[in-house]
Design a protein around this motif. Structure first.
Motif, short mmCIF file in Angstrom:
data_model
loop_
_atom_site.label_atom_id
_atom_site.label_comp_id
_atom_site.label_asym_id
_atom_site.label_seq_id
_atom_site.Cartn_x
_atom_site.Cartn_y
_atom_site.Cartn_z
N ASP A 168 25.80 -7.46 -31.02
CA ASP A 168 24.19 -6.97 -31.27
C ASP A 168 23.42 -8.20 -30.65
OD1 ASP A 168 25.06 -4.57 -31.91
OD2 ASP A 168 23.81 -4.77 -33.86
N ALA A 169 24.17 -9.47 -30.59
CA ALA A 169 23.47 -10.76 -30.26
C ALA A 169 23.01 -10.60 -28.71
CB ALA A 169 24.16 -11.76 -30.35
N HIS A 170 23.42 -9.84 -27.90
CA HIS A 170 23.11 -9.46 -26.56
C HIS A 170 22.25 -8.40 -26.48
CE1 HIS A 170 26.71 -7.33 -25.73
NE2 HIS A 170 27.55 -8.26 -26.02
N HIS A 171 22.54 -7.40 -27.55
CA HIS A 171 21.88 -6.09 -27.43
C HIS A 171 21.18 -5.87 -28.91
CE1 HIS A 171 23.78 -5.09 -23.78
NE2 HIS A 171 22.96 -3.88 -23.74
N PRO A 172 20.30 -6.62 -29.24
CA PRO A 172 19.69 -6.74 -30.84
C PRO A 172 18.65 -5.38 -30.75
CG PRO A 172 18.39 -8.28 -29.40
CD PRO A 172 19.60 -7.80 -28.50
N ILE A 173 18.25 -4.81 -29.81
CA ILE A 173 17.37 -3.62 -30.00
C ILE A 173 18.00 -2.30 -29.72
CG2 ILE A 173 15.32 -2.72 -28.77
CD1 ILE A 173 14.77 -5.41 -30.27
N ALA A 174 18.85 -1.97 -28.63
CA ALA A 174 19.43 -0.79 -28.50
C ALA A 174 20.67 -1.04 -27.62
CB ALA A 174 18.48 -0.04 -28.15
N GLY A 175 21.70 -0.30 -27.86
CA GLY A 175 23.05 -0.27 -27.02
C GLY A 175 22.54 0.62 -25.83
N SER A 176 21.57 1.45 -25.87
CA SER A 176 21.09 2.17 -24.66
C SER A 176 20.34 1.59 -23.67
CB SER A 176 20.42 3.49 -25.17
OG SER A 176 19.39 3.07 -25.91
N LEU A 177 19.82 0.29 -24.12
CA LEU A 177 18.83 -0.42 -23.18
C LEU A 177 19.89 -1.45 -22.38
CD1 LEU A 177 15.71 -1.17 -25.39
CD2 LEU A 177 15.84 0.42 -23.59
N TYR A 178 19.53 -1.84 -21.30
CA TYR A 178 19.93 -2.66 -20.54
C TYR A 178 19.81 -4.30 -21.25
CZ TYR A 178 20.88 0.14 -16.53
OH TYR A 178 21.14 1.30 -15.73
N TYR A 179 20.49 -5.32 -21.03
CA TYR A 179 20.45 -6.70 -21.44
C TYR A 179 18.96 -7.15 -20.96
CZ TYR A 179 20.60 -11.78 -21.60
OH TYR A 179 20.24 -13.01 -21.86
N LYS A 180 18.98 -7.04 -19.75
CA LYS A 180 17.37 -7.60 -19.24
C LYS A 180 16.39 -6.93 -19.93
CE LYS A 180 16.91 -4.49 -15.25
NZ LYS A 180 15.91 -3.37 -16.10
N ASP A 181 16.37 -5.84 -20.76
CA ASP A 181 15.13 -5.04 -21.22
C ASP A 181 15.28 -5.60 -22.75
OD1 ASP A 181 14.47 -3.64 -19.02
OD2 ASP A 181 16.09 -2.18 -19.61
N GLN A 182 15.85 -6.75 -23.09
CA GLN A 182 16.02 -7.06 -24.40
C GLN A 182 16.44 -8.70 -24.70
OE1 GLN A 182 18.84 -4.94 -26.99
NE2 GLN A 182 19.35 -3.95 -25.07
N LYS A 183 16.27 -9.40 -23.51
CA LYS A 183 16.39 -10.66 -23.05
C LYS A 183 15.77 -11.72 -24.34
CE LYS A 183 17.43 -13.00 -19.13
NZ LYS A 183 17.30 -13.37 -17.88
N HIS A 184 14.74 -11.37 -24.50
CA HIS A 184 13.88 -12.20 -25.44
C HIS A 184 14.47 -12.12 -26.69
CE1 HIS A 184 10.17 -14.45 -27.01
NE2 HIS A 184 10.35 -13.63 -27.83
#
Lengths: 234, 234
Positions: free
Chosen positions: B110-126
């Motif tokens: 979840d550290a690299h996917h804190p928002i959703a597993g269905s989104l790309y990393y680039k969409d939750q980088k911040h």
């Protein structure tokens, strides 16, 4: 031997999954969270556990055993107190269900704390709103659809003819989700009716009914796993 | 009876914890992920499992049993193949450790996917940068300190004299963390030396050493649990 449940005071939290199993099985237990100075006692005990140290509460002390991790405590209670089948097929199936419930519970927690458990909700509100939208729209339908289909297929309880610890935990998840997301759940329950039926069957069991009316059952609040923040509901 | 491991292809992922147990115990198994069209086969099998349906892979087929949830599969392998103690005290302790490792692995994911597993990393980088800072500075020291202290106390393996499935899993976590966070781990390992020693003891076991050199061991990459994004390392 009286079992001891060691957990934080003031919230149902993960301790509640253990409480429901203890209550339904009619097991005598001491609930440290309900005692004066419970948190201080618990933190001191956590430090004192050197043989099989818990990483975090809840932990159960049963004679010489100290057992931590909610699903592991339930595995123990299931084996020793008739809350799970004896067969290999049944034992692993119920534990598989419990671990899937544990995953769901972790996702529910992280929806209001997506950045860090050590930060306040207000310090991660923006991220919580983003994550909770995915929880409501993708994850809850997937998890609830999964459990609903199993109940529909097995007719009554998750593992078939008899209640297991996983049914008690799923009851509590339903209670918590209805508290946290009343709007989202109203919609979801229309198409997942087996879950409400399971909830009601558990609530009517005599020992559970007595427990739910007692002071031992603690209300949900905004310090626990299941939190009602209206801005996070649909 | 040849066991079958069903998991996604192309990543070590959660399937790797099962592979290490199968390999160390010298158990013959079919690894569907390494076969032509493995993902399609796996998804079809996942749908076909009606009796004890997995919520997600990995799952293990062992004769008539289908067992899902990584820690539950390891519980089974531990009981049937000598990868865990037989005593109650030992069984629950090793499973408690495994569930704590599972919690750590979920936090690492979840550290690299804190928002959703269905989104790309680039969409939750911040959000990933915020969460990973807490992982590196708070959570990894807490988890690694916990396991390091247990190893120091028990002298060698987590549960004492003999290796268990939890030791194999902790070995893989160390491999994954060194891949994902080489800078952070260089610092952390200076004060947690038992973990590196455990890693090396596992790597030298003849069956594990042979496995690690084989094509069956898949490299880490940026599709799996443990991902190396330089911007997320210290």
């Amino acid at each position: 031997m009286t079992y001891e449940l060691w957990y934080w005071s003031g919230i149902p939290g993960r301790g509640e999954f253990v409480r429901l199993a203890l209550e339904d099985a009619g097991i005598a237990y001491r609930d440290i969270a309900l005692e004066e100075g419970g948190d201080e006692k618990m933190m001191a005990q956590l430090k004192a556990e050197k043989h099989t140290p818990p990483f975090a509460p809840p932990f159960l002390k049963a004679g010489k055993l100290t057992i931590a991790q909610t699903a592991n405590i339930l595995l123990f209670l299931g084996e020793k107190h008739g809350l799970a089948p004896k067969s290999d097929a049944g034992r692993y199936w119920v534990h598989q269900l419990q671990l899937t419930i544990a995953d769901l519970v972790a996702e529910i927690h992280d929806a209001h704390h997506p950045i860090a458990g050590s930060l306040y909700y207000k310090d991660q509100k923006h991220e919580a709103a983003r994550r909770t939208k995915h929880l409501r729209e993708e994850r809850l339908p997937k998890y609830l659809g999964y459990f609903d289909a199993i109940l529909a297929r097995n007719g009554g309880w998750l593992a078939g003819k008899r209640l297991t610890y996983a049914d008690l935990s799923l009851f509590h998840v339903m209670e918590g989700l209805r508290y946290a997301f009343p709007n989202a759940m109203r919609k979801l329950e229309k198409t997942h009716r087996e879950l409400g039926a399971l909830h009601d069957r558990v609530a009517k069991r005599p020992r559970i009914a007595a427990y739910l009316k007692s002071d031992r059952r603690q209300p949900f609040n905004e310090d626990g796993l299941f939190r009602h923040y209206p801005e996070l509901d649909a």
